[in-house]
Design a protein around this motif. Structure first.
Motif, PDB file in Angstrom:
ATOM      1  N   GLY A  91       0.782  -1.236   0.000  1.00 30.65           N
ATOM      2  CA  GLY A  91       0.000   0.000   0.000  1.00 30.65           C
ATOM      3  C   GLY A  91       0.810   1.280   0.000  1.00 30.65           C
ATOM      4  N   PHE A  92       2.085   1.199  -0.349  1.00 27.66           N
ATOM      5  CA  PHE A  92       2.889   2.419  -0.380  1.00 27.66           C
ATOM      6  C   PHE A  92       2.394   3.402  -1.436  1.00 27.66           C
ATOM      7  CE2 PHE A  92       6.209  -0.050   1.752  1.00 27.66           C
ATOM      8  CZ  PHE A  92       6.695   0.908   2.626  1.00 27.66           C
ATOM      9  N   THR A  93       2.568   4.683  -1.147  1.00 28.19           N
ATOM     10  CA  THR A  93       2.411   5.704  -2.181  1.00 28.19           C
ATOM     11  C   THR A  93       3.715   5.740  -2.971  1.00 28.19           C
ATOM     12  OG1 THR A  93       0.962   7.001  -0.796  1.00 28.19           O
ATOM     13  CG2 THR A  93       2.050   8.173  -2.601  1.00 28.19           C
ATOM     14  N   LEU A  94       3.590   5.683  -4.276  1.00 28.35           N
ATOM     15  CA  LEU A  94       4.772   5.631  -5.129  1.00 28.35           C
ATOM     16  C   LEU A  94       4.921   6.940  -5.898  1.00 28.35           C
ATOM     17  CD1 LEU A  94       7.026   4.203  -6.676  1.00 28.35           C
ATOM     18  CD2 LEU A  94       5.258   3.072  -8.051  1.00 28.35           C
ATOM     19  N   ILE A  95       6.108   7.502  -5.826  1.00 24.38           N
ATOM     20  CA  ILE A  95       6.398   8.694  -6.634  1.00 24.38           C
ATOM     21  C   ILE A  95       7.579   8.367  -7.529  1.00 24.38           C
ATOM     22  CG2 ILE A  95       6.983  11.152  -6.603  1.00 24.38           C
ATOM     23  CD1 ILE A  95       5.995  11.256  -3.700  1.00 24.38           C
TER      24      ILE A  95
ATOM     25  N   LEU B 197       1.655  14.323 -22.588  1.00 19.82           N
ATOM     26  CA  LEU B 197       0.610  15.355 -22.625  1.00 19.82           C
ATOM     27  C   LEU B 197       1.107  16.664 -23.230  1.00 19.82           C
ATOM     28  CD1 LEU B 197      -0.924  14.749 -19.064  1.00 19.82           C
ATOM     29  CD2 LEU B 197      -1.874  14.025 -21.273  1.00 19.82           C
ATOM     30  N   GLN B 198       2.390  16.697 -23.545  1.00 22.78           N
ATOM     31  CA  GLN B 198       3.023  17.904 -24.112  1.00 22.78           C
ATOM     32  C   GLN B 198       2.783  19.139 -23.255  1.00 22.78           C
ATOM     33  OE1 GLN B 198       1.619  17.640 -28.307  1.00 22.78           O
ATOM     34  NE2 GLN B 198       3.750  17.157 -28.735  1.00 22.78           N
ATOM     35  N   THR B 199       2.917  18.970 -21.956  1.00 20.70           N
ATOM     36  CA  THR B 199       2.836  20.118 -21.047  1.00 20.70           C
ATOM     37  C   THR B 199       4.126  20.932 -21.199  1.00 20.70           C
ATOM     38  OG1 THR B 199       3.943  19.003 -19.213  1.00 20.70           O
ATOM     39  CG2 THR B 199       1.546  18.695 -19.381  1.00 20.70           C
ATOM     40  N   PRO B 200       4.165  22.165 -20.678  1.00 20.31           N
ATOM     41  CA  PRO B 200       5.413  22.950 -20.759  1.00 20.31           C
ATOM     42  C   PRO B 200       6.595  22.174 -20.163  1.00 20.31           C
ATOM     43  CG  PRO B 200       3.597  24.361 -20.090  1.00 20.31           C
ATOM     44  CD  PRO B 200       3.044  22.962 -20.121  1.00 20.31           C
ATOM     45  N   LEU B 201       6.363  21.488 -19.037  1.00 18.15           N
ATOM     46  CA  LEU B 201       7.422  20.674 -18.441  1.00 18.15           C
ATOM     47  C   LEU B 201       7.853  19.556 -19.399  1.00 18.15           C
ATOM     48  CD1 LEU B 201       9.168  19.509 -16.093  1.00 18.15           C
ATOM     49  CD2 LEU B 201       7.113  18.312 -15.299  1.00 18.15           C
ATOM     50  N   GLY B 202       6.868  18.870 -19.981  1.00 19.97           N
ATOM     51  CA  GLY B 202       7.167  17.756 -20.883  1.00 19.97           C
ATOM     52  C   GLY B 202       7.947  18.206 -22.106  1.00 19.97           C
TER      53      GLY B 202
ATOM     54  N   ASP C  93       8.223   8.296 -14.407  1.00 22.98           N
ATOM     55  CA  ASP C  93       6.830   8.155 -14.870  1.00 22.98           C
ATOM     56  C   ASP C  93       6.147   9.529 -14.965  1.00 22.98           C
ATOM     57  OD1 ASP C  93       7.084   5.426 -15.020  1.00 22.98           O
ATOM     58  OD2 ASP C  93       5.972   4.992 -13.180  1.00 22.98           O
ATOM     59  N   LEU C  94       6.386  10.390 -13.970  1.00 21.38           N
ATOM     60  CA  LEU C  94       5.761  11.720 -14.006  1.00 21.38           C
ATOM     61  C   LEU C  94       6.247  12.517 -15.214  1.00 21.38           C
ATOM     62  CD1 LEU C  94       6.009  12.645 -10.202  1.00 21.38           C
ATOM     63  CD2 LEU C  94       3.901  12.189 -11.482  1.00 21.38           C
ATOM     64  N   LEU C  95       7.554  12.413 -15.486  1.00 21.64           N
ATOM     65  CA  LEU C  95       8.101  13.152 -16.630  1.00 21.64           C
ATOM     66  C   LEU C  95       7.587  12.584 -17.950  1.00 21.64           C
ATOM     67  CD1 LEU C  95      11.763  13.634 -15.342  1.00 21.64           C
ATOM     68  CD2 LEU C  95      10.110  15.464 -15.780  1.00 21.64           C
ATOM     69  N   ARG C  96       7.525  11.236 -18.050  1.00 26.58           N
ATOM     70  CA  ARG C  96       7.022  10.637 -19.302  1.00 26.58           C
ATOM     71  C   ARG C  96       5.562  11.029 -19.541  1.00 26.58           C
ATOM     72  NH1 ARG C  96      10.897   6.959 -17.895  1.00 26.58           N
ATOM     73  NH2 ARG C  96       9.589   5.903 -16.364  1.00 26.58           N
ATOM     74  N   GLU C  97       4.789  11.133 -18.456  1.00 32.86           N
ATOM     75  CA  GLU C  97       3.398  11.565 -18.606  1.00 32.86           C
ATOM     76  C   GLU C  97       3.344  13.026 -19.091  1.00 32.86           C
ATOM     77  OE1 GLU C  97       0.790   9.945 -18.646  1.00 32.86           O
ATOM     78  OE2 GLU C  97      -0.894  11.229 -18.082  1.00 32.86           O
TER      79      GLU C  97
ATOM     80  N   LEU D 299      13.433  21.763 -12.707  1.00 34.73           N
ATOM     81  CA  LEU D 299      12.173  21.224 -13.237  1.00 34.73           C
ATOM     82  C   LEU D 299      11.687  20.051 -12.381  1.00 34.73           C
ATOM     83  CD1 LEU D 299      12.959  21.119 -17.077  1.00 34.73           C
ATOM     84  CD2 LEU D 299      11.680  22.856 -15.820  1.00 34.73           C
ATOM     85  N   VAL D 300      12.633  19.209 -11.988  1.00 36.86           N
ATOM     86  CA  VAL D 300      12.275  18.002 -11.232  1.00 36.86           C
ATOM     87  C   VAL D 300      11.995  18.350  -9.771  1.00 36.86           C
ATOM     88  CG1 VAL D 300      13.028  15.677 -10.678  1.00 36.86           C
ATOM     89  CG2 VAL D 300      13.781  16.723 -12.773  1.00 36.86           C
ATOM     90  N   VAL D 301      12.772  19.284  -9.253  1.00 32.95           N
ATOM     91  CA  VAL D 301      12.632  19.662  -7.843  1.00 32.95           C
ATOM     92  C   VAL D 301      11.236  20.248  -7.589  1.00 32.95           C
ATOM     93  CG1 VAL D 301      13.405  21.448  -6.224  1.00 32.95           C
ATOM     94  CG2 VAL D 301      15.074  19.920  -7.285  1.00 32.95           C
ATOM     95  N   ASP D 302      10.763  21.089  -8.488  1.00 34.61           N
ATOM     96  CA  ASP D 302       9.423  21.667  -8.312  1.00 34.61           C
ATOM     97  C   ASP D 302       8.366  20.568  -8.289  1.00 34.61           C
ATOM     98  OD1 ASP D 302      10.522  24.140  -8.272  1.00 34.61           O
ATOM     99  OD2 ASP D 302       9.947  24.703 -10.316  1.00 34.61           O
ATOM    100  N   LEU D 303       8.543  19.622  -9.193  1.00 35.41           N
ATOM    101  CA  LEU D 303       7.596  18.514  -9.322  1.00 35.41           C
ATOM    102  C   LEU D 303       7.552  17.691  -8.033  1.00 35.41           C
ATOM    103  CD1 LEU D 303       6.062  17.142 -11.773  1.00 35.41           C
ATOM    104  CD2 LEU D 303       8.082  15.716 -12.052  1.00 35.41           C
ATOM    105  N   ILE D 304       8.696  17.364  -7.511  1.00 32.53           N
ATOM    106  CA  ILE D 304       8.784  16.461  -6.372  1.00 32.53           C
ATOM    107  C   ILE D 304       8.380  17.168  -5.075  1.00 32.53           C
ATOM    108  CG2 ILE D 304      11.130  16.598  -5.384  1.00 32.53           C
ATOM    109  CD1 ILE D 304       9.702  13.491  -6.891  1.00 32.53           C
TER     110      ILE D 304
END
Ligand code: AP5
Ligand code: MG
Length: 221
Positions: A38-42, A54-59, A46-50, A76-81
């Motif tokens: 039942g862990f939450t997985l980050i 979706l061709q978001t500004p980050l992507g 996967d977040l970057l590939r998504e 870019l990654v630090v903000d996301l995490i």
């Protein structure tokens, strides 16, 4: 916490970082730990590939780095995490973050982790694991043409969607990712060892055996 048998709710309070080179089995093991305990997985990958899909500004910004097997710029990654970790009240498994000392220091500013589990696999096995990997485009489930083939070729066992080959799983990009790992991420092993937070787990052998090795580490937290 004793979790070797049935899932234990206290397991979910543990804050775990997964370390290991590309192909060491971080995503595979994280998915099982999520499913069974039942862990939450980050997963930053996967977040970057998504975001790319979706061709978001980050992507759009991240794609060229990922396709070349380079790290996406820290900010870019630090903000996301930061946003993800701050939104959680429980523990988590971080797959793919931190990737360098600067990212580890950012994480230390947000929260204190319990353990960094380092999956250790011989380098010559990694190229074979990655170039024959297939990933579900919908749920990110991970397969391998020989070691973990899907029941029906090209189809995800879990959700029935198509499998694809990640654009960074060609041999040339894999070799670059391994170099980037050695130059940037490998030093994190010593970083966490110095803090008394490192657990080395052999990533060789069957997926199930490795899972039980990881559970033994989590049991000690
Ligand atoms: P990311 O997605 O994190 O990729 P990675 O670290 O290179 O790791 P992989 O996902 O390739 O391998 P894995 O260890 O998860 O192995 P898996 O379980 O799939 O990152 C991708 C990119 O995103 C980076 O290059 C970078 O550009 C960017 N990025 C991500 N995070 C970032 C960050 N923090 N900062 C900056 N940039 C970032 O297994 C591999 C294969 O082996 C599968 O086919 C599997 O079925 C098979 N397998 C697993 N276990 C076994 C076993 N025991 N025996 C045989 N086969 C096995
Ligand atoms: Mg992965």
């Amino acid at each position: 916490m004793v979790i070797s048998g049935e899932p234990d709710s206290t397991a979910m309070d543990a804050k775990i970082v997964l370390l290991g080179p590309p192909g060491s089995g971080k995503g595979t093991q994280a998915a099982i730990l999520k499913e069974r305990l039942g862990f939450t997985l980050i997963s930053t990958g996967d977040l970057l590939r998504e975001a790319v899909r979706l061709q978001t500004p980050l992507g759009i910004k991240a794609k060229e780095f990922m396709d070349a097997g380079k790290l996406v710029p820290n900010q870019l990654v630090v903000d996301l995490i930061t946003e993800k970790v701050n939104s959680l009240n429980s523990g988590f498994i971080l797959d793919g973050f931190p990737r360098n000392i600067d990212q580890a220091e950012v994480l230390e500013g947000i929260t204190e982790i319990d353990v960094a589990i380092n999956l250790d696999v011989d380098e010559d096995e990694l190229v074979d694991r990655l170039t024959k990997r297939r990933t579900c485009k919908e749920c990110n489930a991970v397969f391998h043409l020989m070691f973990k083939p899907p029941a029906n070729e090209g189809v995800c066992d879990k959700c029935g969607e198509d499998l694809y080959q990640r654009s960074d799983d060609t041999e040339m990009v894999v070799r670059n990712r391994l170099k980037v790992y050695h130059d940037n991420t490998f030093p994190l092993i010593q970083h966490y060892e110095a803090k008394g937070k490192l657990a080395n787990v052999s990533g060789r052998g069957s997926i199930e055996d490795i899972y039980h090795r990881m559970v033994r580490v989590i049991d000690t937290l």
